[in-house]
Design a protein around this motif. Sequence first.
Motif, PDB file in Angstrom:
ATOM      1  N   ILE A 193       0.914  -1.067   0.089  1.00  0.00           N
ATOM      2  CA  ILE A 193      -0.057  -0.116  -0.047  1.00  0.00           C
ATOM      3  C   ILE A 193       0.892   1.329  -0.042  1.00  0.00           C
ATOM      4  CG2 ILE A 193      -1.641   1.357   1.265  1.00  0.00           C
ATOM      5  CD1 ILE A 193      -2.803  -1.106   2.622  1.00  0.00           C
ATOM      6  N   THR A 194       0.821   2.261  -0.913  1.00  0.00           N
ATOM      7  CA  THR A 194       1.224   3.480  -0.807  1.00  0.00           C
ATOM      8  C   THR A 194       0.282   4.427  -0.079  1.00  0.00           C
ATOM      9  OG1 THR A 194       2.409   3.191  -3.018  1.00  0.00           O
ATOM     10  CG2 THR A 194       2.077   5.306  -2.221  1.00  0.00           C
ATOM     11  N   PHE A 223       3.782   9.083  -1.100  1.00  0.00           N
ATOM     12  CA  PHE A 223       3.556   9.106  -2.561  1.00  0.00           C
ATOM     13  C   PHE A 223       4.756   9.579  -3.364  1.00  0.00           C
ATOM     14  CE2 PHE A 223       3.444  13.625  -1.650  1.00  0.00           C
ATOM     15  CZ  PHE A 223       3.897  14.165  -2.569  1.00  0.00           C
ATOM     16  N   GLU A 241      -0.781  10.761  -9.126  1.00  0.00           N
ATOM     17  CA  GLU A 241      -1.829   9.932  -8.731  1.00  0.00           C
ATOM     18  C   GLU A 241      -1.917   9.231  -7.559  1.00  0.00           C
ATOM     19  OE1 GLU A 241      -1.066  10.709 -12.853  1.00  0.00           O
ATOM     20  OE2 GLU A 241       0.482   9.606 -11.663  1.00  0.00           O
ATOM     21  N   THR A 242      -0.819   9.316  -6.902  1.00  0.00           N
ATOM     22  CA  THR A 242      -0.369   8.411  -5.458  1.00  0.00           C
ATOM     23  C   THR A 242      -0.691   9.623  -4.273  1.00  0.00           C
ATOM     24  OG1 THR A 242       1.594   8.515  -5.554  1.00  0.00           O
ATOM     25  CG2 THR A 242       0.565   6.541  -6.304  1.00  0.00           C
ATOM     26  N   CYS A 263      -3.943  10.177  -1.028  1.00  0.00           N
ATOM     27  CA  CYS A 263      -4.865   9.043  -1.025  1.00  0.00           C
ATOM     28  C   CYS A 263      -4.108   7.751  -0.892  1.00  0.00           C
ATOM     29  CB  CYS A 263      -5.460   8.846  -2.478  1.00  0.00           C
ATOM     30  SG  CYS A 263      -4.300   8.515  -3.974  1.00  0.00           S
ATOM     31  N   THR A 298      -3.355   3.966  -1.944  1.00  0.00           N
ATOM     32  CA  THR A 298      -3.063   3.426  -3.235  1.00  0.00           C
ATOM     33  C   THR A 298      -2.779   1.803  -3.023  1.00  0.00           C
ATOM     34  OG1 THR A 298      -2.656   5.142  -4.561  1.00  0.00           O
ATOM     35  CG2 THR A 298      -2.329   3.306  -5.663  1.00  0.00           C
ATOM     36  N   ARG A 314      -1.188  -1.631  -4.694  1.00  0.00           N
ATOM     37  CA  ARG A 314      -0.376  -2.136  -5.601  1.00  0.00           C
ATOM     38  C   ARG A 314      -0.293  -3.563  -5.649  1.00  0.00           C
ATOM     39  NH1 ARG A 314       3.107   0.954  -2.243  1.00  0.00           N
ATOM     40  NH2 ARG A 314       4.312  -1.238  -1.972  1.00  0.00           N
ATOM     41  N   THR A 324      -2.226  -0.763  -9.904  1.00  0.00           N
ATOM     42  CA  THR A 324      -2.549  -0.062  -8.848  1.00  0.00           C
ATOM     43  C   THR A 324      -4.334   0.230  -8.752  1.00  0.00           C
ATOM     44  OG1 THR A 324      -2.194   2.066  -9.897  1.00  0.00           O
ATOM     45  CG2 THR A 324      -0.378   0.902  -8.826  1.00  0.00           C
ATOM     46  N   LYS A 325      -4.365   0.458  -7.500  1.00  0.00           N
ATOM     47  CA  LYS A 325      -6.038   0.734  -7.268  1.00  0.00           C
ATOM     48  C   LYS A 325      -5.947   1.622  -6.094  1.00  0.00           C
ATOM     49  CE  LYS A 325     -10.501   0.316  -7.260  1.00  0.00           C
ATOM     50  NZ  LYS A 325     -11.249   0.982  -8.345  1.00  0.00           N
ATOM     51  N   LYS A 326      -6.815   2.823  -6.548  1.00  0.00           N
ATOM     52  CA  LYS A 326      -6.760   3.798  -5.313  1.00  0.00           C
ATOM     53  C   LYS A 326      -7.898   3.399  -4.289  1.00  0.00           C
ATOM     54  CE  LYS A 326      -5.671   8.356  -7.896  1.00  0.00           C
ATOM     55  NZ  LYS A 326      -6.036   9.612  -8.261  1.00  0.00           N
TER      56      LYS A 326
END
Length: 248
Positions: free
Chosen positions: A173-174, A179, A183-184, A187, A189, A191, A213-215
């Motif tokens: 997780i980011t 970040f 994009e990251t 939030c 994110t 991975r 990746t997914k937010k």
Amino acid sequence: MHSNNVEFEVYGNYALFSDPIMRVGGEKCSYQVPTYEALKGILMSVYWKPTIIWYIDKVRVMNQIQTEVKGVRPIKYTGNGNDLAYYTYLKNCRYQVQAHFEWNKNRPELEGDRNENKHHNIAKRMILKGGRRDVFLGTRECQAYVEPCKFGEGSGAYDDVNELAFGVMYHGITYPDEFYSPETKDCMTVRFWRPVMKKGVIDFIRPQECTATKKIHPMKMKIFEDKKNFSGLDEFEHEEGGTIDEFV
């Protein structure tokens, strides 16, 4: 090999490296190998400061991959009482880990704490002592232990296996304070990547190299203010029980 490289061995009777999607209740089944995030969490339990970011370079699987199913009674997510579920754990786990740290450039307020020699020496000493906080292999019930090692020494169960792929796997997780792209920012994110083990060793890619990746949801980064929730070297001297000159 980085100048602030650390190497350690982590071992325990059981491990549970599960996908975050499987942590909301019901049955849980461990991945066959540790995730990047789980190993990073172990190292952060050993030693961490917001000034640095730990990067896991590689892991070596020392023992044969084995599983054991246990019946557990987790707390219900809705209502009172407990549920009955079966968790699939890894057992008799032992891993060698190689990692390094880099400065967290997202925290310019901590620039005065960027002393590589200090943080590297403390990290090595904490590995020797087994860590500052309790260490786990994936989940709280999987107690583990840390000690120094020379990465690559000793015989591993998969030294003669040329290649073993594990498909799509959770990487980590980011968080907002780490970040690395627009994009990251602001939030959480998640991975994903496709790990491949060669001769018992998995070389991890960096978080910014994960293309899948997914937010998850918005989140702001905490700011450390001098003399309010961060006191620089004064905090370090108090925490370590000595003066800065004794540890550099």
